[in-house]
Scaffold this motif. Structure first.
Motif, short mmCIF file in Angstrom:
data_model
loop_
_atom_site.label_atom_id
_atom_site.label_comp_id
_atom_site.label_asym_id
_atom_site.label_seq_id
_atom_site.Cartn_x
_atom_site.Cartn_y
_atom_site.Cartn_z
N ILE A 1 4.27 5.06 2.81
CA ILE A 1 3.89 4.27 1.64
C ILE A 1 4.55 2.90 1.74
O ILE A 1 5.76 2.80 1.90
N GLY A 2 3.74 1.84 1.67
CA GLY A 2 4.26 0.48 1.65
C GLY A 2 4.26 -0.05 0.23
O GLY A 2 3.28 0.12 -0.51
N ALA B 1 0.51 1.02 -1.09
CA ALA B 1 -0.48 1.37 -0.07
C ALA B 1 -0.02 2.62 0.65
O ALA B 1 1.10 2.67 1.18
N LEU B 2 -0.87 3.64 0.68
CA LEU B 2 -0.58 4.87 1.42
C LEU B 2 -1.28 4.78 2.77
O LEU B 2 -2.51 4.70 2.83
N CYS B 3 -0.50 4.77 3.83
CA CYS B 3 -1.02 4.49 5.17
C CYS B 3 -0.68 5.63 6.13
O CYS B 3 0.44 6.14 6.12
N GLU B 4 -1.63 5.95 7.00
CA GLU B 4 -1.38 6.89 8.09
C GLU B 4 -1.30 6.11 9.39
O GLU B 4 -2.26 5.44 9.78
N PHE B 5 -0.15 6.19 10.06
CA PHE B 5 0.08 5.45 11.31
C PHE B 5 0.13 6.41 12.49
O PHE B 5 0.65 7.52 12.40
N SER B 6 -0.40 5.93 13.60
CA SER B 6 -0.15 6.57 14.89
C SER B 6 0.16 5.47 15.88
O SER B 6 -0.28 4.33 15.73
N GLY B 7 0.94 5.80 16.90
CA GLY B 7 1.31 4.80 17.89
C GLY B 7 2.29 3.79 17.33
O GLY B 7 2.78 3.89 16.21
N SER B 8 2.55 2.76 18.14
CA SER B 8 3.44 1.68 17.74
C SER B 8 3.12 0.46 18.59
O SER B 8 2.30 0.53 19.52
N GLY B 9 3.76 -0.65 18.26
CA GLY B 9 3.50 -1.87 19.00
C GLY B 9 2.02 -2.23 18.99
O GLY B 9 1.33 -2.02 17.98
N THR B 10 1.53 -2.74 20.10
CA THR B 10 0.10 -3.12 20.17
C THR B 10 -0.82 -1.91 20.21
O THR B 10 -2.05 -2.07 20.13
N ASP B 11 -0.26 -0.71 20.33
CA ASP B 11 -1.07 0.51 20.28
C ASP B 11 -1.13 1.09 18.86
O ASP B 11 -1.66 2.18 18.66
N LEU C 1 -5.25 4.93 3.38
CA LEU C 1 -5.90 6.04 2.67
C LEU C 1 -6.11 5.72 1.20
O LEU C 1 -7.12 6.11 0.61
N HIS C 2 -5.14 5.04 0.59
CA HIS C 2 -5.23 4.67 -0.82
C HIS C 2 -4.50 3.36 -1.03
O HIS C 2 -3.53 3.04 -0.33
N PHE C 3 -4.94 2.60 -2.03
CA PHE C 3 -4.24 1.38 -2.42
C PHE C 3 -4.45 1.13 -3.90
O PHE C 3 -5.54 1.34 -4.44
N GLU D 1 9.40 5.70 -9.83
CA GLU D 1 8.54 6.33 -10.83
C GLU D 1 7.08 5.93 -10.62
O GLU D 1 6.16 6.76 -10.78
N MET D 2 6.84 4.68 -10.25
CA MET D 2 5.47 4.23 -9.98
C MET D 2 4.87 4.96 -8.78
O MET D 2 3.69 5.32 -8.78
N VAL D 3 5.68 5.19 -7.76
CA VAL D 3 5.21 5.94 -6.59
C VAL D 3 4.86 7.38 -6.99
O VAL D 3 3.78 7.89 -6.63
N LEU D 4 5.73 8.02 -7.75
CA LEU D 4 5.48 9.41 -8.14
C LEU D 4 4.23 9.53 -9.00
O LEU D 4 3.40 10.43 -8.80
N THR D 5 4.08 8.61 -9.96
CA THR D 5 2.90 8.63 -10.83
C THR D 5 1.63 8.37 -10.05
O THR D 5 0.59 9.00 -10.27
N THR D 6 1.70 7.42 -9.11
CA THR D 6 0.52 7.06 -8.33
C THR D 6 0.11 8.18 -7.39
O THR D 6 -1.10 8.50 -7.26
N LEU D 7 1.06 8.83 -6.74
CA LEU D 7 0.73 9.96 -5.88
C LEU D 7 0.07 11.09 -6.67
O LEU D 7 -0.88 11.73 -6.19
N LYS D 8 0.56 11.29 -7.87
CA LYS D 8 -0.06 12.33 -8.73
C LYS D 8 -1.49 11.94 -9.08
O LYS D 8 -2.39 12.79 -9.04
N ALA D 9 -1.71 10.66 -9.39
CA ALA D 9 -3.08 10.20 -9.71
C ALA D 9 -4.00 10.34 -8.50
O ALA D 9 -5.20 10.61 -8.66
#
Length: 397
Positions: free
Chosen positions: A20-21, A34-44, A50-52, A92-100
């Motif tokens: 989560i950013g 922003a809820l993000c799924e990352f794979s790899g690193s650098g230029t890969d 997933l949500h914003f 608290e905002m993160v917890l509420t948002t994840l629940k939503a």
């Protein structure tokens, strides 16, 4: 091994990470999540957003933040208390948002929190010979980690300064890793409170990257609206400015600051571009009694001039595309001025797969991903883009 360190090691070694950013900018309007799924690193690096959402701050909280932001003297007690309060509120905002979103808390690996910038003090601004570049973001990461139970990375800008940078702009890291292209020359233009851009020449060559703050983005326009139009925080769609007439004498006075003569790359903040800056320009140009729409029209022209001139001075004379992000992209009057001034059609980062309003929150999630799984990107010997791993780690218990 401490179980929390074992957890960190497992996150770093995993093929993917759910991060989560969190980003709250100088406009003080709310928290981007922003809820993000990352794979790899650098230029890969591969990322799926997933949500914003943006969780707005209520008016009383905005006023509390304004009372300590971008001022040389503030209440030390209030600053100390808000350091904890912002961390707790963010949690608290993160917890509420994840629940939503109906997204399980236990599926989140990391939180990456930018915090709230309170003061930005590059040496070019403070001009104190015995003091280094400095910046301050508050919103304690330990409070976020403990209240959510999620490992949290925060305070990203300090390492940049410690390594010889100015703490900003940091967008260059995400811009390069996510948006550099093998053939197309790209400018990633972010118009937040302060405007900045990254130039990414085609070819994926990190030593050819250029990134800099420009000067005022929305900050002067927003501050002026808040002062003169109670209950409004910005000029929605440029509706006020479009009714005004540009004052050439005020415009020239606004341009009269040594900042615009500093070499690129450079950094700045609302500490310079504030209502005192405007008042002094009005006094010099004898324009103190201009109607408010005329002042806003002139401030919009000033912002456009700063952006256009910075790009013209620093980007080689060749074909490029501009991809917008930040609140200023929603001001059609400003966007039209930039488009006409550079004689090209502006795009947004949505054309590159990242919603422009989410871009900065995604950036800090990416920096957390690099801290965990990367750290091998090389930007050459540039002081302005040090090769570093950023983020202080807070464990939940």
């Amino acid at each position: 091994m401490n179980t929390q360190l074992a957890r960190l090691s497992a996150i770093a070694a995993s093929s993917s990470r759910m991060i989560i950013g969190l980003m709250s900018g100088t406009s003080l309007d709310g928290l981007d999540i922003a809820l993000c799924e990352f794979s790899g690193s650098g230029t890969d690096t591969q990322v799926k957003v997933l949500h914003f959402t943006t969780v707005p701050y209520d008016q009383s909280f905005k006023e509390e933040l304004k009372s300590i932001s971008f001022k040389s003297q503030v209440s030390l007690q209030r600053l100390t208390l808000l350091h904890a309060v912002i961390g707790r509120r963010s949690a608290e905002m993160v917890l509420t948002t994840l629940k939503a979103w109906n997204f399980p808390l236990e599926n989140v690996d990391l939180i990456a929190s930018h915090g709230q910038t309170i003061f930005h003090a590059p040496s070019s601004l403070h001009q104190l010979a015995d003091y280094p570049n400095a910046t301050l973001q508050i919103g304690d990461g330990d409070h976020i980690a403990v209240r959510t139970g999620i490992i949290t990375l925060s305070d990203f800008r300090q390492k940049h300064i410690a390594a010889g940078g100015e703490g900003a702009p940091l967008a260059v890291y995400g811009d390069y890793l996510l948006f550099a292209d093998a053939t197309e020359n790209r400018i990633l233009l972010n118009i937040g409170g302060i405007a900045n851009f990254t130039y990414l020449p085609g070819g994926m060559k990190p030593d050819a990257i250029f990134s800099t703050d420009i000067g005022p983005g929305n900050t002067l326009m927003d501050q002026y609206v808040q002062l003169n139009y109670p209950g409004q925080y910005y000029d929605n769609n440029g509706a006020i400015a479009v009714q005004g007439t540009i004052s050439k004498t005020l415009l020239e006075a606004l341009k009269e600051n040594e900042f615009f003569g500093y070499p690129f790359p450079r950094t700045t903040g609302p500490e310079l571009f504030d209502m005192q800056y405007l008042r002094e320009a009005q006094q010099r140009s004898e324009t103190e009694f201009l109607p408010a729409p005329d002042v806003l029209a002139t401030l919009c022209e000033f912002t456009a001039w700063a952006i256009i001139s910075a790009i013209r001075k620093t980007v080689p004379d060749q074909t490029f595309e501009i991809y917008l992000s930040g609140g200023g992209m929603h001001n059609p009057l400003l966007a039209d001025k930039i488009s006409k001034g550079l004689a090209l059609t502006l795009k947004t980062t949505a054309d590159l797969g990242i919603h422009p309003d989410a871009k900065e929150a995604v950036l800090f999630a990416l920096l957390a991903n690099e801290c965990m799984a990367g750290g091998n990107s090389n930007f050459g010997d540039k002081n302005s883009i040090p090769n570093i791993t950023m983020g202080k780690i807070s464990l939940p218990h």
